[in-house]
Structure formats: C-alpha cells, structure tokens
Write a protein that holds these residues in place. Structure first.
Motif, mmCIF file in Angstrom:
data_model
loop_
_atom_site.group_PDB
_atom_site.id
_atom_site.type_symbol
_atom_site.label_atom_id
_atom_site.label_comp_id
_atom_site.label_asym_id
_atom_site.label_seq_id
_atom_site.Cartn_x
_atom_site.Cartn_y
_atom_site.Cartn_z
ATOM 1 N N VAL A 7 0.819 -1.214 0.000
ATOM 2 C CA VAL A 7 0.000 0.000 0.000
ATOM 3 C C VAL A 7 0.853 1.265 0.000
ATOM 4 N N SER A 8 2.187 1.121 -0.002
ATOM 5 C CA SER A 8 3.059 2.273 -0.207
ATOM 6 C C SER A 8 3.096 2.663 -1.678
ATOM 7 N N SER B 108 -2.390 -2.076 -4.286
ATOM 8 C CA SER B 108 -1.593 -0.896 -3.944
ATOM 9 C C SER B 108 -2.415 0.036 -3.050
ATOM 10 N N LYS B 109 -1.962 1.275 -2.924
ATOM 11 C CA LYS B 109 -2.692 2.264 -2.131
ATOM 12 C C LYS B 109 -4.111 2.455 -2.662
ATOM 13 N N LEU C 136 -6.535 0.214 -0.847
ATOM 14 C CA LEU C 136 -6.576 0.213 0.626
ATOM 15 C C LEU C 136 -7.986 0.520 1.118
ATOM 16 N N PRO D 284 -0.432 4.823 4.674
ATOM 17 C CA PRO D 284 0.722 5.258 3.884
ATOM 18 C C PRO D 284 0.795 6.780 3.785
ATOM 19 N N ASP E 205 7.430 2.611 2.721
ATOM 20 C CA ASP E 205 6.864 3.946 2.547
ATOM 21 C C ASP E 205 7.964 5.006 2.483
#
Length: 332
Positions: free
Chosen positions: A34-35, A74-75, A78, A205, A233
């Motif tokens: 998720v960074s 990924s982000k 989230l 993040p 991150d």
C-alpha cells in the motif's frame, strides 16, 4: 492414402498425447504494497524490486500469464482499511501473499489461513514467529534485525561519527512502528549511546507532504540529527524526504541506498535485491507445497554504507576518512 488409413491418422491427431494430457497447474500470488501509489507502480517496468522478484520466480519455473496469476494491491485498493483489504485479498484465494510492509497487524490477523512471505525487523519480537528457525505459523520471509547488534544502533553510531556533537536525534517513522518492537530497539540503542531520541510518526501510507511536515516538526523540536526508519513507505518517498532534509539542513541517515542517490546524506542498508531473490525462493517453495511455518526466516548478515559527498559539502560537514574508507558506495 487409403480411406481407412486416413481416418486412423485423423483419429490419432485428435487423441491427446502425453504432453496434452498433462494440464498446466496455475498458481496465484497476491502482491500487497500500500506504499505503492498505483498497481502500475508494482509492474516490472516501473519497479526494480518487482522486476527482480518476478524474474527470479520465472527462473524457478513460475511465469506470469502462463502458470502464474499475479494480483496486485496498492494504495488504490486500501479503501476502508487493512482489514477490508485483507478480506479482499483472501477472497481471491491466493496460494501465497507477498506482503511488502506488514506495518498493520490487522492485515496479518485476517490472513492467518494463507501463507505470507514478508520482510520484518525481528519477527519473534514482533510476535509473528515462534522462532527464526521454525516460525510455526503462516508467516515467513526475511529478517533484517533479529538478535545481535541492532541495525538501528549501528545507524546512530555512524551518524554520530559525522555529527560528533549530536545530542538530540529525531526519528521519522511510518505508521505505528514506533509503538512496537522497532521503537523499543531504537530507544534502547539511543540510550546505550547516550543520545536523546524522539519520534515523529507519519500516518501510513504517507506522501511527500506528510513526510515534509514530519521533518519540519522534528526540526522545530530541536533535532540536531535525523534517522529515517525502515519502511517501504520511506523508500517510495525518498525524494521528497531528502529534499525536506536539505531544506531544514539537518544531517540524516536513511535505511535504503537509493535515498543517497536521491540526495540523502548517508544510508546504512541491506541489499534489497538479495532479499528480494530470497523472498522469491521462499515463495517458490510454498508454491511447491512447503509449509511456511517450517521455512526458516532468512537473517540478513550483510549491510552497506552509502555516503553522498555533495550533500555533506552542502551541509558543511566533513566525512571522516576512516568512515569513507569503510563505505561501499560514495556519491561524488
């Protein structure tokens, strides 16, 4: 050709031979980071890390689009939080989850029934493994700071060689790492070296703005040196972090060598490419039927010091010759 021979030939072509009878077994892995701002940032074209990982998997016999399905989170995915993301990942029924940053215990709690390969500071101290040799659960991978001299203590000592008068160290951390084993290790290392330490946490993040604000806060709190703690991150945001450090003119040490190429003063880091290949090998073993609870965590033993002389000059710092002699990489 006689009619009977013709029909026999056609029939033989229609019948599956030994190769056709063998169906390709397709495995599925989930890449969770998720960074990364978007899923495209997790492609081989955009990321050296994922290029190394997927290339090594291909060498071991697992090719995306052939016998391997790769789902990326990924982000962007989230959404409602780590628990919801974990439920979404599990619903895809992956054979293995490659978790780049296990900063959220909530995610790992939800994934107990699925093998997870990840990178941790000290998996035993963090409660994710019973022992390094036999984790005992669903989590295995690599460890960068298990037992022995703390990598954080080494970073503080290296920074003090460059800033002998250092008395108040500001740490920049992602998420809630400071509240757990990482924070305990940093505080213990700082105390042993007689350095006062405090932390500024960035919600995970983060982004360039949140890291800049954290560094400005550390400067307001009187930090005469800064240590940026390990996290994917902080690696993703290495450019804005290094720019903010240059803005406040405070010497800092970071956790990843690419940060020095981005203008950071120095970094004491592990070989990320080597660890990535190790994680690919562990993933391969699980895809072939190994129990993650019986696969030992790989312990990093090799670390590299990188120094940016241009940044040192801009800060008015002189790097001791003895320190330069031990550096693995020097950016002029």
């Amino acid at each position: 050709m006689r009619r009977r021979e013709f029909f026999l030939a056609v029939a033989s072509l229609a019948m599956p031979g030994p190769a056709a009878a063998q169906q390709t077994v397709v495995k599925r892995i989930a890449l969770v980071n998720v960074s990364a701002p978007t899923q495209s940032n997790m492609s081989e074209e955009r990321s050296t890390y994922y290029k190394t990982f997927l290339s090594e998997l291909r060498r071991l016999g697992h090719t995306e689009g052939q016998n391997l399905v790769v789902d990326r989170y990924s982000k962007e995915q989230l959404g409602a939080g780590p628990e919801a993301l974990a439920v979404r990942v599990i619903s895809s029924k992956p054979d293995v989850i490659l978790l780049t940053d296990p900063s959220s215990p909530a995610f790992l709690r939800e994934t107990k029934g699925v093998p997870v390969v990840t990178i941790l500071n000290d998996p035993v101290a963090m409660g994710y493994a019973q022992s390094m040799a036999r984790p005992g659960g669903n989590v295995t991978g690599v460890s960068v700071d298990a037992g022995g001299p703390s990598i954080h203590g080494k970073r503080i000592a290296l920074l003090r060689e460059v800033v002998p008068a250092m008395s108040k160290l500001g740490c920049i951390s992602a998420g809630k790492g400071w509240d757990g084993a990482i924070g305990v290790a940093v505080r213990g290392a700082a105390q042993a070296l007689g350095v006062a330490v405090f932390n500024v946490a960035v919600d995970y993040p983060g982004n360039g703005a949140t890291y800049r604000n954290a560094i400005l806060e550390a400067a307001r709190e009187g930090a005469d040196a800064i240590m940026v703690l390990d996290s994917p991150d902080t690696l993703v945001n290495r450019v804005p972090i290094s720019e903010a450090l240059a803005e406040v003119r405070i010497p800092a040490i970071q956790a990843f060598a690419p940060a020095v190429d981005a203008g950071g003063l120095m970094a004491y880091s592990f070989d990320l490419a080597e660890l990535t290949r190790r994680m690919a090998a562990t993933t391969d073993a699980i895809l072939r039927g190994a129990n993650p609870g019986e696969i030992p965590f790989y312990q990093v033993s090799k670390f590299e010091l990188s120094i940016n002389l241009k940044t040192a000059k801009a800060l008015g710092l002189t790097i001791p010759p003895t320190l330069l002699a031990t550096a693995h990489r020097v950016v002029e």
